[in-house]
Design a protein around this motif. Structure first.
Motif, PDB file in Angstrom:
ATOM      1  N   SER A  59      22.175  32.811 -18.645  1.00  0.00           N
ATOM      2  CA  SER A  59      23.388  32.834 -19.460  1.00  0.00           C
ATOM      3  C   SER A  59      24.638  33.008 -18.600  1.00  0.00           C
ATOM      4  O   SER A  59      25.645  32.322 -18.813  1.00  0.00           O
ATOM      5  CB  SER A  59      23.310  33.970 -20.485  1.00  0.00           C
ATOM      6  N   VAL A  60      24.573  33.893 -17.634  1.00  0.00           N
ATOM      7  CA  VAL A  60      25.713  34.110 -16.736  1.00  0.00           C
ATOM      8  C   VAL A  60      25.996  32.847 -15.922  1.00  0.00           C
ATOM      9  O   VAL A  60      27.156  32.470 -15.735  1.00  0.00           O
ATOM     10  CB  VAL A  60      25.449  35.327 -15.814  1.00  0.00           C
ATOM     11  N   ALA A  61      24.950  32.169 -15.469  1.00  0.00           N
ATOM     12  CA  ALA A  61      25.135  30.930 -14.699  1.00  0.00           C
ATOM     13  C   ALA A  61      25.796  29.852 -15.559  1.00  0.00           C
ATOM     14  O   ALA A  61      26.692  29.141 -15.093  1.00  0.00           O
ATOM     15  CB  ALA A  61      23.795  30.440 -14.160  1.00  0.00           C
ATOM     16  N   CYS A  62      25.379  29.739 -16.808  1.00  0.00           N
ATOM     17  CA  CYS A  62      25.978  28.741 -17.700  1.00  0.00           C
ATOM     18  C   CYS A  62      27.441  29.074 -17.997  1.00  0.00           C
ATOM     19  O   CYS A  62      28.290  28.181 -18.045  1.00  0.00           O
ATOM     20  CB  CYS A  62      25.181  28.644 -18.993  1.00  0.00           C
ATOM     21  N   ILE A  63      27.737  30.341 -18.175  1.00  0.00           N
ATOM     22  CA  ILE A  63      29.127  30.754 -18.415  1.00  0.00           C
ATOM     23  C   ILE A  63      29.971  30.483 -17.173  1.00  0.00           C
ATOM     24  O   ILE A  63      31.118  30.044 -17.274  1.00  0.00           O
ATOM     25  CB  ILE A  63      29.187  32.225 -18.852  1.00  0.00           C
ATOM     26  N   ALA A  64      29.398  30.707 -15.989  1.00  0.00           N
ATOM     27  CA  ALA A  64      30.124  30.424 -14.747  1.00  0.00           C
ATOM     28  C   ALA A  64      30.451  28.936 -14.642  1.00  0.00           C
ATOM     29  O   ALA A  64      31.566  28.565 -14.247  1.00  0.00           O
ATOM     30  CB  ALA A  64      29.304  30.877 -13.545  1.00  0.00           C
ATOM     31  N   VAL A  65      29.501  28.084 -15.003  1.00  0.00           N
ATOM     32  CA  VAL A  65      29.756  26.636 -14.994  1.00  0.00           C
ATOM     33  C   VAL A  65      30.883  26.300 -15.964  1.00  0.00           C
ATOM     34  O   VAL A  65      31.792  25.530 -15.633  1.00  0.00           O
ATOM     35  CB  VAL A  65      28.479  25.849 -15.350  1.00  0.00           C
ATOM     36  N   LEU A  66      30.853  26.895 -17.141  1.00  0.00           N
ATOM     37  CA  LEU A  66      31.886  26.633 -18.134  1.00  0.00           C
ATOM     38  C   LEU A  66      33.260  27.060 -17.629  1.00  0.00           C
ATOM     39  O   LEU A  66      34.241  26.327 -17.768  1.00  0.00           O
ATOM     40  CB  LEU A  66      31.559  27.354 -19.442  1.00  0.00           C
ATOM     41  N   VAL A  67      33.337  28.231 -17.008  1.00  0.00           N
ATOM     42  CA  VAL A  67      34.620  28.728 -16.494  1.00  0.00           C
ATOM     43  C   VAL A  67      35.154  27.802 -15.396  1.00  0.00           C
ATOM     44  O   VAL A  67      36.339  27.447 -15.391  1.00  0.00           O
ATOM     45  CB  VAL A  67      34.477  30.181 -15.984  1.00  0.00           C
ATOM     46  N   ALA A 110      27.348  24.981  -9.034  1.00  0.00           N
ATOM     47  CA  ALA A 110      27.006  25.953 -10.078  1.00  0.00           C
ATOM     48  C   ALA A 110      26.082  25.318 -11.114  1.00  0.00           C
ATOM     49  O   ALA A 110      25.158  25.968 -11.608  1.00  0.00           O
ATOM     50  CB  ALA A 110      28.272  26.488 -10.737  1.00  0.00           C
ATOM     51  N   GLN A 111      26.319  24.050 -11.442  1.00  0.00           N
ATOM     52  CA  GLN A 111      25.440  23.353 -12.382  1.00  0.00           C
ATOM     53  C   GLN A 111      24.039  23.215 -11.803  1.00  0.00           C
ATOM     54  O   GLN A 111      23.056  23.387 -12.532  1.00  0.00           O
ATOM     55  CB  GLN A 111      25.975  21.966 -12.697  1.00  0.00           C
ATOM     56  N   PHE A 112      23.930  22.920 -10.536  1.00  0.00           N
ATOM     57  CA  PHE A 112      22.624  22.814  -9.887  1.00  0.00           C
ATOM     58  C   PHE A 112      21.863  24.127 -10.008  1.00  0.00           C
ATOM     59  O   PHE A 112      20.696  24.146 -10.404  1.00  0.00           O
ATOM     60  CB  PHE A 112      22.790  22.411  -8.417  1.00  0.00           C
TER      61      PHE A 112
END
Length: 69
Positions: free
Chosen positions: A11-19, A49-51
């Protein structure tokens, strides 16, 4: 599922990609000096980050199917 540490990391990784994506889109929309200097670098960060996020999602699915975690 919310108590699963791997789910929290995903979840944190996905939020980082979004940011990162929103920063890139905001810079592109604003244009100017910031966009010229940083657009390519920000999008490279997004790809990295997406990777990481995709690898973590695949690991989460793998461990869930194996019955672990």
């Amino acid at each position: 599922m919310i108590n699963d540490p791997l789910f929290i990391v995903v979840s944190v990784a996905c939020i980082a990609v979004l940011v990162i994506l929103l920063i890139g889109i905001g810079g592109f929309a604003k244009g100017g000096d910031f966009n010229r200097k940083h657009a390519n670098r920000i999008m490279r960060y997004r790809i990295g980050a997406q990777f990481v996020a995709v690898i973590l999602i695949l690991a989460f699915v793998f461990f869930r199917r194996m019955g672990g975690a």
